[in-house]
Motif scaffolding. Structure first.
Motif, PDB file in Angstrom:
ATOM      1  N   TRP A   1     -15.800  -6.406   8.875  1.00  0.00           N
ATOM      2  CA  TRP A   1     -15.488  -4.988   9.028  1.00  0.00           C
ATOM      3  C   TRP A   1     -14.632  -4.512   7.862  1.00  0.00           C
ATOM      4  O   TRP A   1     -14.026  -5.303   7.147  1.00  0.00           O
ATOM      5  CB  TRP A   1     -14.772  -4.701  10.340  1.00  0.00           C
ATOM      6  N   GLU A   2     -14.626  -3.196   7.693  1.00  0.00           N
ATOM      7  CA  GLU A   2     -13.685  -2.526   6.805  1.00  0.00           C
ATOM      8  C   GLU A   2     -13.037  -1.424   7.622  1.00  0.00           C
ATOM      9  O   GLU A   2     -13.682  -0.822   8.486  1.00  0.00           O
ATOM     10  CB  GLU A   2     -14.379  -1.955   5.561  1.00  0.00           C
ATOM     11  N   LEU A   3     -11.762  -1.191   7.391  1.00  0.00           N
ATOM     12  CA  LEU A   3     -11.033  -0.143   8.092  1.00  0.00           C
ATOM     13  C   LEU A   3     -10.687   0.938   7.081  1.00  0.00           C
ATOM     14  O   LEU A   3      -9.975   0.683   6.105  1.00  0.00           O
ATOM     15  CB  LEU A   3      -9.760  -0.692   8.734  1.00  0.00           C
ATOM     16  N   LEU A   4     -11.221   2.127   7.296  1.00  0.00           N
ATOM     17  CA  LEU A   4     -11.012   3.261   6.399  1.00  0.00           C
ATOM     18  C   LEU A   4     -10.135   4.289   7.103  1.00  0.00           C
ATOM     19  O   LEU A   4     -10.564   4.933   8.068  1.00  0.00           O
ATOM     20  CB  LEU A   4     -12.356   3.877   6.021  1.00  0.00           C
ATOM     21  N   ILE A   5      -8.902   4.417   6.635  1.00  0.00           N
ATOM     22  CA  ILE A   5      -7.942   5.325   7.248  1.00  0.00           C
ATOM     23  C   ILE A   5      -7.724   6.507   6.311  1.00  0.00           C
ATOM     24  O   ILE A   5      -7.393   6.319   5.135  1.00  0.00           O
ATOM     25  CB  ILE A   5      -6.590   4.625   7.505  1.00  0.00           C
ATOM     26  N   THR A   6      -7.925   7.705   6.823  1.00  0.00           N
ATOM     27  CA  THR A   6      -7.599   8.899   6.060  1.00  0.00           C
ATOM     28  C   THR A   6      -6.412   9.565   6.726  1.00  0.00           C
ATOM     29  O   THR A   6      -6.486   9.982   7.883  1.00  0.00           O
ATOM     30  CB  THR A   6      -8.787   9.868   5.973  1.00  0.00           C
ATOM     31  N   ASP A   7      -5.303   9.622   5.993  1.00  0.00           N
ATOM     32  CA  ASP A   7      -4.103  10.254   6.517  1.00  0.00           C
ATOM     33  C   ASP A   7      -4.124  11.739   6.204  1.00  0.00           C
ATOM     34  O   ASP A   7      -4.353  12.151   5.072  1.00  0.00           O
ATOM     35  CB  ASP A   7      -2.846   9.614   5.930  1.00  0.00           C
ATOM     36  N   ASP A   8      -3.849  12.524   7.228  1.00  0.00           N
ATOM     37  CA  ASP A   8      -3.948  13.980   7.148  1.00  0.00           C
ATOM     38  C   ASP A   8      -2.584  14.610   6.859  1.00  0.00           C
ATOM     39  O   ASP A   8      -2.122  15.472   7.589  1.00  0.00           O
ATOM     40  CB  ASP A   8      -4.536  14.515   8.453  1.00  0.00           C
TER      41      ASP A   8
ATOM     42  N   ASP B   1       5.860  11.706   8.599  1.00  0.00           N
ATOM     43  CA  ASP B   1       6.682  10.556   8.982  1.00  0.00           C
ATOM     44  C   ASP B   1       6.326   9.388   8.060  1.00  0.00           C
ATOM     45  O   ASP B   1       5.776   9.589   6.981  1.00  0.00           O
ATOM     46  CB  ASP B   1       6.494  10.223  10.470  1.00  0.00           C
ATOM     47  N   ASN B   2       6.597   8.173   8.450  1.00  0.00           N
ATOM     48  CA  ASN B   2       6.334   7.014   7.583  1.00  0.00           C
ATOM     49  C   ASN B   2       5.004   6.317   7.887  1.00  0.00           C
ATOM     50  O   ASN B   2       4.841   5.137   7.611  1.00  0.00           O
ATOM     51  CB  ASN B   2       7.493   6.023   7.641  1.00  0.00           C
ATOM     52  N   THR B   3       4.040   7.057   8.401  1.00  0.00           N
ATOM     53  CA  THR B   3       2.722   6.493   8.697  1.00  0.00           C
ATOM     54  C   THR B   3       2.107   5.833   7.466  1.00  0.00           C
ATOM     55  O   THR B   3       1.627   4.698   7.534  1.00  0.00           O
ATOM     56  CB  THR B   3       1.774   7.585   9.236  1.00  0.00           C
ATOM     57  N   CYS B   4       2.106   6.517   6.340  1.00  0.00           N
ATOM     58  CA  CYS B   4       1.463   5.968   5.129  1.00  0.00           C
ATOM     59  C   CYS B   4       2.148   4.690   4.650  1.00  0.00           C
ATOM     60  O   CYS B   4       1.472   3.769   4.183  1.00  0.00           O
ATOM     61  CB  CYS B   4       1.432   7.004   4.013  1.00  0.00           C
ATOM     62  N   GLU B   5       3.449   4.620   4.768  1.00  0.00           N
ATOM     63  CA  GLU B   5       4.162   3.410   4.360  1.00  0.00           C
ATOM     64  C   GLU B   5       3.743   2.221   5.218  1.00  0.00           C
ATOM     65  O   GLU B   5       3.567   1.110   4.722  1.00  0.00           O
ATOM     66  CB  GLU B   5       5.678   3.624   4.422  1.00  0.00           C
ATOM     67  N   ILE B   6       3.580   2.457   6.503  1.00  0.00           N
ATOM     68  CA  ILE B   6       3.135   1.383   7.408  1.00  0.00           C
ATOM     69  C   ILE B   6       1.729   0.924   7.020  1.00  0.00           C
ATOM     70  O   ILE B   6       1.464  -0.276   6.912  1.00  0.00           O
ATOM     71  CB  ILE B   6       3.183   1.863   8.877  1.00  0.00           C
TER      72      ILE B   6
ATOM     73  N   LYS C   1       0.256   1.198   4.121  1.00  0.00           N
ATOM     74  CA  LYS C   1       0.308   0.526   2.813  1.00  0.00           C
ATOM     75  C   LYS C   1       0.765  -0.920   2.934  1.00  0.00           C
ATOM     76  O   LYS C   1       0.328  -1.776   2.154  1.00  0.00           O
ATOM     77  CB  LYS C   1       1.209   1.298   1.856  1.00  0.00           C
ATOM     78  N   GLU C   2       1.618  -1.227   3.899  1.00  0.00           N
ATOM     79  CA  GLU C   2       2.016  -2.618   4.136  1.00  0.00           C
ATOM     80  C   GLU C   2       0.797  -3.464   4.489  1.00  0.00           C
ATOM     81  O   GLU C   2       0.674  -4.609   4.056  1.00  0.00           O
ATOM     82  CB  GLU C   2       3.060  -2.699   5.249  1.00  0.00           C
TER      83      GLU C   2
ATOM     84  N   TYR D   1      -1.924  -6.667   1.858  1.00  0.00           N
ATOM     85  CA  TYR D   1      -2.372  -8.044   2.090  1.00  0.00           C
ATOM     86  C   TYR D   1      -3.760  -8.147   2.729  1.00  0.00           C
ATOM     87  O   TYR D   1      -4.262  -9.253   2.941  1.00  0.00           O
ATOM     88  CB  TYR D   1      -1.343  -8.824   2.911  1.00  0.00           C
ATOM     89  N   ASN D   2      -4.398  -7.046   3.038  1.00  0.00           N
ATOM     90  CA  ASN D   2      -5.729  -7.112   3.636  1.00  0.00           C
ATOM     91  C   ASN D   2      -6.649  -6.134   2.904  1.00  0.00           C
ATOM     92  O   ASN D   2      -6.552  -4.926   3.099  1.00  0.00           O
ATOM     93  CB  ASN D   2      -5.661  -6.789   5.131  1.00  0.00           C
ATOM     94  N   GLN D   3      -7.527  -6.672   2.083  1.00  0.00           N
ATOM     95  CA  GLN D   3      -8.413  -5.844   1.258  1.00  0.00           C
ATOM     96  C   GLN D   3      -9.450  -5.082   2.071  1.00  0.00           C
ATOM     97  O   GLN D   3     -10.097  -4.174   1.547  1.00  0.00           O
ATOM     98  CB  GLN D   3      -9.116  -6.709   0.210  1.00  0.00           C
ATOM     99  N   ARG D   4      -9.622  -5.432   3.335  1.00  0.00           N
ATOM    100  CA  ARG D   4     -10.587  -4.724   4.173  1.00  0.00           C
ATOM    101  C   ARG D   4     -10.053  -3.372   4.644  1.00  0.00           C
ATOM    102  O   ARG D   4     -10.809  -2.560   5.167  1.00  0.00           O
ATOM    103  CB  ARG D   4     -10.961  -5.578   5.391  1.00  0.00           C
ATOM    104  N   ILE D   5      -8.752  -3.133   4.459  1.00  0.00           N
ATOM    105  CA  ILE D   5      -8.126  -1.899   4.908  1.00  0.00           C
ATOM    106  C   ILE D   5      -7.921  -0.988   3.697  1.00  0.00           C
ATOM    107  O   ILE D   5      -7.311  -1.379   2.705  1.00  0.00           O
ATOM    108  CB  ILE D   5      -6.786  -2.180   5.610  1.00  0.00           C
ATOM    109  N   LYS D   6      -8.424   0.236   3.814  1.00  0.00           N
ATOM    110  CA  LYS D   6      -8.330   1.200   2.723  1.00  0.00           C
ATOM    111  C   LYS D   6      -7.689   2.491   3.230  1.00  0.00           C
ATOM    112  O   LYS D   6      -7.978   2.954   4.330  1.00  0.00           O
ATOM    113  CB  LYS D   6      -9.714   1.490   2.163  1.00  0.00           C
TER     114      LYS D   6
END
Length: 127
Positions: free
Chosen positions: A36-43, A47-52, A54-55, A59-64
């Motif tokens: 799987w790949e996880l594609l997250i688009t932040d709107d 808050d600190n959603t993007c920082e979380i 990015k963590e 370490y996981n290339q499947r998460i974008k």
């Protein structure tokens, strides 16, 4: 030996989801089906959603992560992730949801064995 049904693109919009998104991402990482790949688009979270997120991407290339500079709504965020998707399948997960570990594997097996192109499942409410 596990069956490989093909890549699943998991589509997730996020907006001010810092309270829940780590557990949501963990539930995807812990899937028994791993192609799987996880594609997250932040709107445009404030808050600190993007920082979380990015963590996890560190370490996981499947998460974008994709971000908007102005708030556009969940539908537009979903469409951005769909546009970037490379998978044979699309799965939707909101940033405050959690998946059981076998969710993808069970649904993919069902779809393959029954020759169906779309399926959905019920949900459990929790607080």
């Amino acid at each position: 030996m596990k069956t490989d049904f093909g890549l699943v693109s998991i589509i997730m919009p996020s907006y001010n989801s810092s309270k829940y998104i780590a557990k949501t991402i963990d539930s995807i990482i812990n899937q028994s089906y791993t192609n799987w790949e996880l594609l997250i688009t932040d709107d445009c979270s404030t808050d600190n959603t993007c920082e979380i997120i990015k963590e996890y991407t560190a370490y996981n290339q499947r998460i974008k992560l994709f971000t908007f500079l102005e708030n556009k709504g969940a539908g537009v965020a979903r469409n951005k992730s769909i546009k970037e998707a490379k998978g044979r399948y699309i799965a939707f997960c909101d940033s405050d949801d959690r998946w059981k570990p076998e969710k993808l594997e069970v649904q993919l097996r069902f779809m393959t064995e029954n020759r169906v192109e779309i399926c959905y499942s019920s949900y459990l409410k929790c607080n």
